[in-house]
Design a protein around this motif. Structure first.
Motif, PDB file in Angstrom:
ATOM      1  N   ASP A   1      14.760  -5.097   5.541  1.00 24.80           N
ATOM      2  CA  ASP A   1      13.912  -6.181   6.041  1.00 24.80           C
ATOM      3  C   ASP A   1      13.346  -7.049   4.910  1.00 24.80           C
ATOM      4  OD1 ASP A   1      14.122  -6.014   8.755  1.00 24.80           O
ATOM      5  OD2 ASP A   1      12.498  -4.555   8.981  1.00 24.80           O
ATOM      6  N   VAL A   2      13.678  -6.698   3.679  1.00 25.01           N
ATOM      7  CA  VAL A   2      13.245  -7.559   2.567  1.00 25.01           C
ATOM      8  C   VAL A   2      13.790  -8.970   2.731  1.00 25.01           C
ATOM      9  CG1 VAL A   2      12.949  -5.688   0.898  1.00 25.01           C
ATOM     10  CG2 VAL A   2      15.177  -6.801   1.132  1.00 25.01           C
ATOM     11  N   TRP A   3      14.857  -9.158   3.522  1.00 20.07           N
ATOM     12  CA  TRP A   3      15.410 -10.492   3.728  1.00 20.07           C
ATOM     13  C   TRP A   3      14.384 -11.446   4.327  1.00 20.07           C
ATOM     14  CZ3 TRP A   3      15.299 -12.899   8.377  1.00 20.07           C
ATOM     15  CH2 TRP A   3      15.082 -12.095   9.504  1.00 20.07           C
ATOM     16  N   SER A   4      13.389 -10.900   5.018  1.00 16.68           N
ATOM     17  CA  SER A   4      12.388 -11.761   5.651  1.00 16.68           C
ATOM     18  C   SER A   4      11.525 -12.498   4.626  1.00 16.68           C
ATOM     19  CB  SER A   4      11.500 -10.932   6.579  1.00 16.68           C
ATOM     20  OG  SER A   4      10.802  -9.927   5.840  1.00 16.68           O
ATOM     21  N   GLN A   5      11.583 -12.071   3.363  1.00 22.25           N
ATOM     22  CA  GLN A   5      10.793 -12.713   2.312  1.00 22.25           C
ATOM     23  C   GLN A   5      11.565 -13.834   1.610  1.00 22.25           C
ATOM     24  OE1 GLN A   5       7.644 -11.600   2.352  1.00 22.25           O
ATOM     25  NE2 GLN A   5       8.456 -10.192   3.917  1.00 22.25           N
ATOM     26  N   TRP A   6      12.794 -14.068   2.022  1.00 19.42           N
ATOM     27  CA  TRP A   6      13.631 -15.018   1.291  1.00 19.42           C
ATOM     28  C   TRP A   6      13.341 -16.472   1.639  1.00 19.42           C
ATOM     29  CZ3 TRP A   6      18.761 -11.848   2.084  1.00 19.42           C
ATOM     30  CH2 TRP A   6      18.675 -10.680   1.292  1.00 19.42           C
ATOM     31  N   THR A   7      12.485 -16.673   2.616  1.00 22.66           N
ATOM     32  CA  THR A   7      12.051 -18.058   2.858  1.00 22.66           C
ATOM     33  C   THR A   7      11.395 -18.624   1.602  1.00 22.66           C
ATOM     34  OG1 THR A   7      11.666 -17.575   5.190  1.00 22.66           O
ATOM     35  CG2 THR A   7      10.628 -19.560   4.295  1.00 22.66           C
TER      36      THR A   7
ATOM     37  N   SER B   1       0.795 -21.312   1.895  1.00 20.40           N
ATOM     38  CA  SER B   1       1.960 -20.670   2.520  1.00 20.40           C
ATOM     39  C   SER B   1       1.970 -19.158   2.308  1.00 20.40           C
ATOM     40  CB  SER B   1       3.250 -21.273   1.966  1.00 20.40           C
ATOM     41  OG  SER B   1       3.440 -20.905   0.603  1.00 20.40           O
ATOM     42  N   LEU B   2       1.232 -18.665   1.310  1.00 26.56           N
ATOM     43  CA  LEU B   2       1.206 -17.218   1.051  1.00 26.56           C
ATOM     44  C   LEU B   2       0.415 -16.449   2.106  1.00 26.56           C
ATOM     45  CD1 LEU B   2       0.785 -17.042  -2.844  1.00 26.56           C
ATOM     46  CD2 LEU B   2       2.853 -16.716  -1.482  1.00 26.56           C
ATOM     47  N   LEU B   3      -0.238 -17.155   3.028  1.00 21.51           N
ATOM     48  CA  LEU B   3      -0.920 -16.451   4.121  1.00 21.51           C
ATOM     49  C   LEU B   3       0.049 -15.614   4.936  1.00 21.51           C
ATOM     50  CD1 LEU B   3      -3.321 -19.295   5.384  1.00 21.51           C
ATOM     51  CD2 LEU B   3      -3.926 -17.283   4.021  1.00 21.51           C
ATOM     52  N   TRP B   4       1.320 -16.024   4.932  1.00 24.91           N
ATOM     53  CA  TRP B   4       2.332 -15.256   5.658  1.00 24.91           C
ATOM     54  C   TRP B   4       2.551 -13.885   5.030  1.00 24.91           C
ATOM     55  CZ3 TRP B   4       3.621 -16.932  10.286  1.00 24.91           C
ATOM     56  CH2 TRP B   4       3.505 -18.289  10.569  1.00 24.91           C
ATOM     57  N   LEU B   5       2.197 -13.736   3.752  1.00 21.94           N
ATOM     58  CA  LEU B   5       2.374 -12.437   3.090  1.00 21.94           C
ATOM     59  C   LEU B   5       1.348 -11.415   3.564  1.00 21.94           C
ATOM     60  CD1 LEU B   5       3.250 -13.229  -0.640  1.00 21.94           C
ATOM     61  CD2 LEU B   5       4.750 -12.350   1.154  1.00 21.94           C
ATOM     62  N   ILE B   6       0.315 -11.849   4.272  1.00 28.82           N
ATOM     63  CA  ILE B   6      -0.671 -10.887   4.785  1.00 28.82           C
ATOM     64  C   ILE B   6       0.004  -9.903   5.731  1.00 28.82           C
ATOM     65  CG2 ILE B   6      -2.744 -10.628   6.188  1.00 28.82           C
ATOM     66  CD1 ILE B   6      -3.713 -13.312   5.115  1.00 28.82           C
ATOM     67  N   SER B   7       0.866 -10.439   6.601  1.00 32.78           N
ATOM     68  CA  SER B   7       1.578  -9.538   7.520  1.00 32.78           C
ATOM     69  C   SER B   7       2.514  -8.610   6.769  1.00 32.78           C
ATOM     70  CB  SER B   7       2.357 -10.358   8.547  1.00 32.78           C
ATOM     71  OG  SER B   7       3.327 -11.178   7.907  1.00 32.78           O
ATOM     72  N   THR B   8       3.095  -9.101   5.673  1.00 34.64           N
ATOM     73  CA  THR B   8       3.950  -8.235   4.857  1.00 34.64           C
ATOM     74  C   THR B   8       3.123  -7.114   4.234  1.00 34.64           C
ATOM     75  OG1 THR B   8       5.406 -10.108   4.360  1.00 34.64           O
ATOM     76  CG2 THR B   8       5.558  -8.186   2.914  1.00 34.64           C
ATOM     77  N   GLY B   9       1.937  -7.448   3.745  1.00 34.13           N
ATOM     78  CA  GLY B   9       1.064  -6.432   3.177  1.00 34.13           C
ATOM     79  C   GLY B   9       0.684  -5.370   4.186  1.00 34.13           C
ATOM     80  N   GLN B  10       0.392  -5.813   5.407  1.00 30.23           N
ATOM     81  CA  GLN B  10       0.056  -4.840   6.450  1.00 30.23           C
ATOM     82  C   GLN B  10       1.242  -3.936   6.767  1.00 30.23           C
ATOM     83  OE1 GLN B  10      -1.109  -7.554   9.565  1.00 30.23           O
ATOM     84  NE2 GLN B  10      -3.293  -7.574   8.920  1.00 30.23           N
ATOM     85  N   GLU B  11       2.430  -4.512   6.756  1.00 27.69           N
ATOM     86  CA  GLU B  11       3.626  -3.725   7.077  1.00 27.69           C
ATOM     87  C   GLU B  11       3.905  -2.672   6.014  1.00 27.69           C
ATOM     88  OE1 GLU B  11       8.338  -4.427   8.254  1.00 27.69           O
ATOM     89  OE2 GLU B  11       6.979  -6.134   7.950  1.00 27.69           O
ATOM     90  N   VAL B  12       3.780  -3.051   4.728  1.00 33.24           N
ATOM     91  CA  VAL B  12       4.072  -2.068   3.677  1.00 33.24           C
ATOM     92  C   VAL B  12       3.004  -0.967   3.653  1.00 33.24           C
ATOM     93  CG1 VAL B  12       5.375  -3.707   2.245  1.00 33.24           C
ATOM     94  CG2 VAL B  12       2.898  -3.469   1.903  1.00 33.24           C
TER      95      VAL B  12
END
Length: 415
Positions: free
Chosen positions: A146-152, A75-86
């Motif tokens: 937009d940190v709320w998007s990580q609350w899943t 499920s942490l694959l979704w954090l790849i997009s977060t990494g790109q965004e930051v």
């Protein structure tokens, strides 16, 4: 994650949340056992949760936790997009490196939060989720609200803790509502505004249901294990009772006949030889009885027990008053009556000091009476009588011990 990964061979015992008497076992042996088979995973339902801390080292490297790392890691694959965004929002290389490090830290925190929560008492299991929620705000300099998007991920941790449904739903709804509030504040109300909060709500609730399904399965396994243990204990008790009854009776008769043979060896060698031969037969019979008992095929026969009882009483110098027929006892009760005669006569030979013993059979009663010393203090705690009491109780009868009409001991069973 599959069903086998959730196997719980050492489940937490039932109890209230704060009941420290149901604490998980501690010490090196407990640590090794937890490491080998894992702690309860997923944790049991709230009513079966442990009220104490489990060793974190055992929890973090248990089978269940390793399985969680695999499933959660996907499920942490979704954090790849977060990494790109930051990285895109970082103004310098150092800022980008720090933001990526924080994203990685957030992912590691998510993976560890669930096993750590399993190792905590129920009342503390929200702490890892709270810590992960706070950790999401370390990304605020790059993501803003937009940190709320990580609350899943936070919602998933809450769901995997298997708290009460009310608590779980309230927290998940609260996270989704807070995410909706932040998104409206950033983008205003649009037709796509509900997608993000809906993802938080649906995925978190799905994982909560998933965890409860396996928690219920583990609860069933725990119940099955308890039933298996009870069945094993009952079978051990049956075998111990049968072996005691068989050997106690046989060895008593062998002892009496050996004493008689010793006395006759000088005055009547022929009869002494006969007694020794009977001793050999009794010993072989006892050995055969023990073998059939261990095999679960032990049965007793009332006519045979009456014959053996007569021989045992006569060898002990006690006058027997034993019926020659067993018709008075109903067919359904004859096996139990045989056990009663065996145990009762054995007690008479061993302890009574009697000169006379009567075996009385009726349609629904069996009594062994003698004219010996009568009831003694140890009678109630006798192992043989305790086993006989269990047999009688299982058949729906009652066992009474007291003084007989002959002046000695009476063992009476009403069927």
């Amino acid at each position: 994650m599959d069903e086998h990964d959730t196997d719980t061979r050492d489940p937490a015992p039932p109890g209230r949340e704060a009941d420290t008497r149901n604490a998980a076992p501690r010490g090196r042996d407990a640590e090794r056992r937890l490491k080998a088979v894992g702690p309860p995973w997923p944790v049991m339902p709230p009513e079966m949760g442990t009220g104490a801390f489990i060793g974190m080292r055992s929890v973090l490297w248990s089978r269940g936790s390793v399985s969680w790392y695999i499933g959660g890691g996907i499920s942490l694959l979704w954090l790849i997009s977060t990494g790109q965004e930051v990285i895109e929002q970082a103004s310098t290389t150092g800022s980008a490196a720090l933001s990526v490090a924080l994203v990685v830290l957030y992912g590691v925190g998510f993976l560890l939060a669930v096993p750590v929560g399993w190792g905590l008492p129920i009342r503390w299991r929200l702490l890892p989720a709270t810590g992960l929620f706070a950790l999401s705000f370390t990304l605020f300099p790059w993501l803003g609200w937009d940190v709320w998007s990580q609350w899943t991920y936070v919602g998933v941790v809450v769901g995997m803790m298997v708290l009460s449904w009310r608590t779980t739903i309230l927290i998940i709804v609260g996270l989704a509502a807070l995410g909706l509030f932040f998104r409206v504040g950033i983008d205003g109300w649009t037709e796509d505004i509900l997608w993000g909060p809906a993802i938080i709500f649906s995925i978190s609730l799905m994982m909560a249901a998933f965890a409860r399904t396996f928690a219920a399965m583990n609860q069933l396994r725990a119940t099955q294990n308890q039933l298996s243990q009870l069945a094993a204990e009952r079978e051990r008790g049956r075998m111990a009772r049968d072996i005691h009854d068989i050997l106690g009776h046989s060895l008593t008769v062998i002892t009496v006949k050996a004493e008689l043979a010793n006395k006759l060896i000088e005055v009547d060698p022929t009869r002494a030889k006969t007694e020794v031969a009977e001793i050999e037969q009794l010993a072989r019979g006892a050995l055969a009885d023990v073998r059939t008992t261990v095999a679960g095929a032990r049965g007793v026969n009332l006519p045979a027990e009456l014959v053996v009882a007569r021989a045992a009483l006569e060898a002990a110098g006690i006058t027997p008053e034993i019926p020659t027929a067993t018709d008075a006892v109903g067919p359904a009760h004859r096996e139990l009556a045989a056990w009663i005669v065996r145990e009762g006569v054995t007690n008479v030979v061993r302890h009574s000091g009697a000169t006379r013993c009567a075996v009385r059979l009726g349609p629904r009663t069996v009594e062994i009476a003698d004219d010996g010393v009568g009831p003694v203090a140890s009678s109630a705690s006798s192992t043989g009588l305790a086993g006989l009491h269990e047999r009688v109780a299982e058949a729906g009868g009652t066992l009474t011990i007291g003084r007989s009409d002959l002046g000695g001991f009476s063992l009476k069973v009403d069927l």
